[in-house]
Each structure stands twice: as C-alpha cells, then as structure tokens.
Design a protein around this motif. Sequence first.
Motif, mmCIF file in Angstrom:
data_model
loop_
_atom_site.group_PDB
_atom_site.id
_atom_site.type_symbol
_atom_site.label_atom_id
_atom_site.label_comp_id
_atom_site.label_asym_id
_atom_site.label_seq_id
_atom_site.Cartn_x
_atom_site.Cartn_y
_atom_site.Cartn_z
ATOM 1 N N THR A 64 0.838 -1.200 0.000
ATOM 2 C CA THR A 64 0.000 0.000 0.000
ATOM 3 C C THR A 64 0.870 1.247 0.000
ATOM 4 N N LYS A 65 0.246 2.368 -0.370
ATOM 5 C CA LYS A 65 0.957 3.652 -0.329
ATOM 6 C C LYS A 65 1.347 3.999 1.104
ATOM 7 N N THR A 66 0.502 3.665 2.045
ATOM 8 C CA THR A 66 0.801 3.951 3.452
ATOM 9 C C THR A 66 2.093 3.272 3.888
ATOM 10 N N GLU A 67 2.227 2.017 3.536
ATOM 11 C CA GLU A 67 3.446 1.281 3.910
ATOM 12 C C GLU A 67 4.679 1.915 3.267
ATOM 13 N N ASN A 68 4.551 2.346 2.028
ATOM 14 C CA ASN A 68 5.672 3.008 1.357
ATOM 15 C C ASN A 68 6.007 4.338 2.017
ATOM 16 N N TRP A 69 4.965 5.107 2.354
ATOM 17 C CA TRP A 69 5.191 6.403 2.993
ATOM 18 C C TRP A 69 5.855 6.262 4.359
ATOM 19 N N TRP A 72 9.518 6.034 3.376
ATOM 20 C CA TRP A 72 10.056 7.258 2.776
ATOM 21 C C TRP A 72 10.169 8.389 3.787
#
Length: 128
Positions: A64-69, A72
């Motif tokens: 998910t984008k959350t996990e990537n964010w 980062w």
Amino acid sequence: MKTITLVFGAVYGMLSVILGAFGAHALKKILSVERLESFETGVRYQMYAAFFLLIVGYILKFETKTENWISWLMIFGAMLFSFSIYGLSMQDYLGTNLKFLGPITPLGGLLMIVSWGMLILYFVKNKI
C-alpha cells in the motif's frame, strides 16, 4: 520498496558507527563540547532510524501507499535531521556559515515523528 528500505537501514546503521567513531576520536579534539554533543545526537537518531527501517523492512509487505510512505518519511526525515545536525556541528571548524540548516533539523524530526505515527496507525488498523 522493501529492498530500498532495508538498504537505507543498513547504510544508516553503518554510517552511524563510522560517524560515531569519527566523532569520538577525531572530532573530540576539534569541536566544542556543545558541538560534539549535537553531533552525537545526529548519530544516535540516525541509528534509531536504521533500526526502524530494518525492522519495518521485514514487517511490512509494501503493498500500500501507506506502507511506502512509512519508509520514505523515515528515510528523508533521518537524512534531513541528522545531516543538518552534522553540518551545524561542523560549521565553525569548516569556517562556513551553515545556519540555514537550522530550520531543516526540526523538519526532519517532524517527518520521523509522522513516520512513527503512521506505523502506529498501521498496526492499529491491521491489528498487528
């Protein structure tokens, strides 16, 4: 993203050890006690970020984008926080005015805090 997270975690950990040793030996002779303590704060928080990234690199699936964010924000937060402190600590020795880095330090810290907060929400949401 998993590989990027783990590589940054390992690099941050390695640099923390190198910079910590450098600070304890070489910088001890040329920096004031206050500047050396600041430098050591940067090293310590960089190591915390290294552990964080290594742990989340193994826990998260990065689907998910959350996990990537989460990754980062920690990667960039630690970079801004620790490296701005290194510059500020060394400015007298380098004979350069690096005071413009002053506002960057808390911005990096804020990114790190947001990363931790997002990780907490991820755990709560996913009941981990």
